[in-house]
Design a protein around this motif. Structure first.
Motif, PDB file in Angstrom:
ATOM      1  N   UNK A   1      21.693   7.430 -21.568  1.00  0.00           N
ATOM      2  CA  UNK A   1      20.803   7.756 -22.698  1.00  0.00           C
ATOM      3  C   UNK A   1      19.924   6.558 -23.052  1.00  0.00           C
ATOM      4  N   UNK A   2      20.520   5.351 -23.072  1.00  0.00           N
ATOM      5  CA  UNK A   2      19.745   4.136 -23.391  1.00  0.00           C
ATOM      6  C   UNK A   2      18.633   3.924 -22.378  1.00  0.00           C
ATOM      7  N   UNK A   3      18.955   4.130 -21.103  1.00  0.00           N
ATOM      8  CA  UNK A   3      17.931   3.950 -20.061  1.00  0.00           C
ATOM      9  C   UNK A   3      16.812   4.963 -20.246  1.00  0.00           C
ATOM     10  N   UNK A   4      17.157   6.210 -20.539  1.00  0.00           N
ATOM     11  CA  UNK A   4      16.126   7.260 -20.676  1.00  0.00           C
ATOM     12  C   UNK A   4      15.181   6.922 -21.827  1.00  0.00           C
ATOM     13  N   UNK A   5      15.742   6.381 -22.905  1.00  0.00           N
ATOM     14  CA  UNK A   5      14.901   6.055 -24.074  1.00  0.00           C
ATOM     15  C   UNK A   5      13.806   5.049 -23.721  1.00  0.00           C
ATOM     16  N   UNK A   6      14.015   4.289 -22.656  1.00  0.00           N
ATOM     17  CA  UNK A   6      13.006   3.283 -22.291  1.00  0.00           C
ATOM     18  C   UNK A   6      11.941   3.815 -21.327  1.00  0.00           C
ATOM     19  N   UNK A   7      12.048   5.091 -20.982  1.00  0.00           N
ATOM     20  CA  UNK A   7      11.068   5.648 -20.027  1.00  0.00           C
ATOM     21  C   UNK A   7      10.008   6.424 -20.815  1.00  0.00           C
ATOM     22  N   UNK A   8       8.732   6.078 -20.618  1.00  0.00           N
ATOM     23  CA  UNK A   8       7.695   6.778 -21.372  1.00  0.00           C
ATOM     24  C   UNK A   8       7.661   8.268 -21.040  1.00  0.00           C
ATOM     25  N   UNK A   9       7.305   9.047 -22.014  1.00  0.00           N
ATOM     26  CA  UNK A   9       7.114  10.513 -21.922  1.00  0.00           C
ATOM     27  C   UNK A   9       8.402  11.316 -21.672  1.00  0.00           C
ATOM     28  N   UNK A  10       9.482  10.655 -21.376  1.00  0.00           N
ATOM     29  CA  UNK A  10      10.730  11.404 -21.166  1.00  0.00           C
ATOM     30  C   UNK A  10      11.633  11.260 -22.391  1.00  0.00           C
ATOM     31  N   UNK A  11      12.442  12.264 -22.620  1.00  0.00           N
ATOM     32  CA  UNK A  11      13.459  12.144 -23.683  1.00  0.00           C
ATOM     33  C   UNK A  11      14.664  12.970 -23.267  1.00  0.00           C
TER      34      UNK A  11
ATOM     35  N   UNK B   1      20.826  16.057 -15.419  1.00  0.00           N
ATOM     36  CA  UNK B   1      21.272  14.814 -14.783  1.00  0.00           C
ATOM     37  C   UNK B   1      22.777  14.681 -15.000  1.00  0.00           C
ATOM     38  N   UNK B   2      23.503  14.424 -13.945  1.00  0.00           N
ATOM     39  CA  UNK B   2      24.938  14.204 -14.110  1.00  0.00           C
ATOM     40  C   UNK B   2      25.202  12.700 -14.186  1.00  0.00           C
ATOM     41  N   UNK B   3      26.017  12.296 -15.153  1.00  0.00           N
ATOM     42  CA  UNK B   3      26.374  10.880 -15.203  1.00  0.00           C
ATOM     43  C   UNK B   3      27.789  10.634 -14.686  1.00  0.00           C
ATOM     44  N   UNK B   4      28.240  11.536 -13.808  1.00  0.00           N
ATOM     45  CA  UNK B   4      29.532  11.316 -13.168  1.00  0.00           C
ATOM     46  C   UNK B   4      29.356  10.420 -11.940  1.00  0.00           C
ATOM     47  N   UNK B   5      28.631   9.329 -12.132  1.00  0.00           N
ATOM     48  CA  UNK B   5      28.466   8.349 -11.045  1.00  0.00           C
ATOM     49  C   UNK B   5      28.600   6.933 -11.622  1.00  0.00           C
ATOM     50  N   UNK B   6      28.718   5.960 -10.733  1.00  0.00           N
ATOM     51  CA  UNK B   6      28.987   4.578 -11.169  1.00  0.00           C
ATOM     52  C   UNK B   6      27.821   3.992 -11.979  1.00  0.00           C
ATOM     53  N   UNK B   7      28.149   3.038 -12.860  1.00  0.00           N
ATOM     54  CA  UNK B   7      27.138   2.422 -13.739  1.00  0.00           C
ATOM     55  C   UNK B   7      25.940   1.858 -12.980  1.00  0.00           C
ATOM     56  N   UNK B   8      26.204   1.135 -11.875  1.00  0.00           N
ATOM     57  CA  UNK B   8      25.064   0.517 -11.171  1.00  0.00           C
ATOM     58  C   UNK B   8      24.125   1.584 -10.607  1.00  0.00           C
ATOM     59  N   UNK B   9      24.691   2.717 -10.218  1.00  0.00           N
ATOM     60  CA  UNK B   9      23.853   3.817  -9.705  1.00  0.00           C
ATOM     61  C   UNK B   9      23.047   4.439 -10.841  1.00  0.00           C
ATOM     62  N   UNK B  10      23.655   4.497 -12.011  1.00  0.00           N
ATOM     63  CA  UNK B  10      22.918   5.041 -13.171  1.00  0.00           C
ATOM     64  C   UNK B  10      21.709   4.147 -13.437  1.00  0.00           C
TER      65      UNK B  10
END
Ligand code: PMP
Ligand code: GLU
Length: 430
Positions: A335-345, A404-413
């Motif tokens: 969620x934190x990463x998505x907040x930093x992407x323009x036009x996406x929420x 988007x599934x977040x059932x993957x490792x942090x570095x991949x996220x």
């Protein structure tokens, strides 16, 4: 006895009468085409996505898959050990077709302890994944043309399963602004004399929405008032965050309990997707009908998986809590990463391991010469250009969103979100 249901054919050679279906060649044979039912069914998009990612990786591409709806953890060791022991001690034969009595007893105790639900083992059936439990319940209740109300967005398999069982899905749409939980008035407005059931999923796939008790009670009371079943898919029950609480609708009143089929399984909580083990609990006659169907369709779920499931449900539950804790942290990270992407929420989910990414602001813009018209275009362009796989929202009745599934490792996220950011910035730059 069989004459009413089968054609009686004469075997000329032995001059004896056999019961069975005619197989002779001749001009009276049916044309060789598929059934209407199968022509109307499409293969699971989520599973197709998994296969596509595997194929691209085999070609040497560095694809990050955010499509898979399965935990990336290995099945916990004590569960794997129980399976090995089952193999080594000859627990490799047919079992009771509705599941091992000791497993159904353990599930009965678990449901009492965990959700306050009292089902005797005879009102529980263990099947080949929650998938078979849902399919079995639909086959047990639907006559051709019966309607099943489906709050949406919903899991891609539900409408197809309803159709495969001869029913008609009646979709009640919800919006992100509603938190993807329908007003009870909208559900009530969808009820007709053909309504046989509502198919409920909380925590939900793909939205991660967790129904509050008040909404469940309204739905339960509506079902009691109008006389239809509730099929309650609770497979993500152990994955809830931020103080959200999973409540089983069946626990809310004795009347609701009598009309509910509670479905769950081992895939998500214990990272056991490949073992194919799930279960349903519900009214005695309905579970018996599911048992009769299962006895012919597949027989018992794999004996080895059942012993593994027994170890899972009777063993230390720390593994469940540990995995849920990891998902909780990954959810925040994504969620934190998505907040930093323009036009996406994103719509903040309270359960499961999915995030609905809102891509509507990108529609009409161009990526690599292609005008993005729906979330499928977005998903295709993203995969092609940045090797990140997401599932488009349309098959979930969620146009304008990707799952988007977040059932993957942090570095991949982190890396996948970096690639999505680069992709979006490229689209904005034109
Ligand atoms: N219900 C939902 C909502 C799901 O997302 C899944 C995913 N596989 C299932 C049921 C089926 O689970 P399984 O058959 O692996 O138990
Ligand atoms: N339920 C998971 C998903 O939605 C697993 C794949 C499937 O069975 O659809 O991705």
């Amino acid at each position: 006895l069989l004459a009413g249901k089968c054609r009686i054919i004469q075997n000329d050679y032995a001059k004896r009468t056999f019961y069975g279906f005619a197989v002779s060649k001749g001009d009276h044979c049916m044309p060789l085409n598929l059934s209407q039912m199968s022509q109307g069914i499409s293969a699971s998009v989520t599973l197709k996505q998994n296969a596509l990612v595997a194929e691209l990786r085999a070609q040497g591409l560095d694809v990050i898959g955010l499509g898979a709806g399965e935990p990336d953890f290995n099945t916990p060791e004590h569960i794997r050990d129980a399976a090995k022991k089952a193999i080594d001690t000859g627990k490799t034969r047919y079992t009771d077709t509705s599941g091992l009595p000791e497993l159904r007893r353990a599930i009965s105790e678990f449901l009492k302890r965990d959700k306050g639900l009292s089902y005797p083992p005879s009102d529980i059936i263990v099947g080949t994944g929650a998938k078979q439990a849902i399919m079995g319940a639909l086959l047990a209740i639907l006559n051709p043309g019966d309607e099943v109300i489906l709050p949406a967005p919903c899991w891609v398999s539900y409408p197809e399963m309803i159709r495969m069982a001869g029913g008609v899905p009646v979709v009640v749409h919800t919006t992100a602004e509603q938190g993807f939980i329908p007003d009870i008035q909208a559900v009530a407005a969808a009820v007709t004399p053909r309504t046989k059931a509502v198919l409920l999923n909380t925590p939900g796939n793909p939205t991660g929405a967790v129904w509050p008790e008040s909404a469940l009670l309204s739905l339960g009371n509506l079902a009691v008032d109008k006389g239809f079943y509730i099929l309650s898919d609770e497979i993500y029950e152990k994955l809830v965050y931020d103080g959200a609480k999973h409540v089983s609708v069946a626990a809310l009143s004795p009347d609701i309990f009598r009309q509910t089929v509670m479905i769950s399984g081992f895939s998500k909580a214990y990272a056991m997707t490949g073992w194919r083990l799930g279960y349903a609990a519900g009214p005695h006659d309905l579970i018996a009908a599911m048992g009769a169907y299962q006895s012919h369709a597949t027989g018992n779920p794999t004996s080895i998986s059942q012993y593994a499931g027994l170890a899972a449900i009777t063993g230390d539950q720390a593994c469940v809590a540990d995995m849920a804790k990891a998902f909780a942290a990954r959810r925040i990270l994504m969620l934190d990463c998505i907040r930093q992407i323009p036009l996406l929420s994103a719509v903040e989910p309270q359960g499961a391991f999915y995030i609905m990414l809102d891509v509507r602001k990108l529609m009409g813009k161009t990526a690599d010469g292609v005008v993005l018209q729906d979330s499928g275009d977005f998903a295709d362009a993203l995969l092609k250009k940045c090797q990140v796989a997401v599932v488009p929202g349309e098959p979930f009745y969620a146009p304008g969103f990707c799952r988007l599934s977040y059932a993957i490792a942090n570095d991949k996220i982190v890396e996948s979100m970096r690639r999505i950011r680069v992709f979006v910035e490229g689209v904005i730059a034109g």
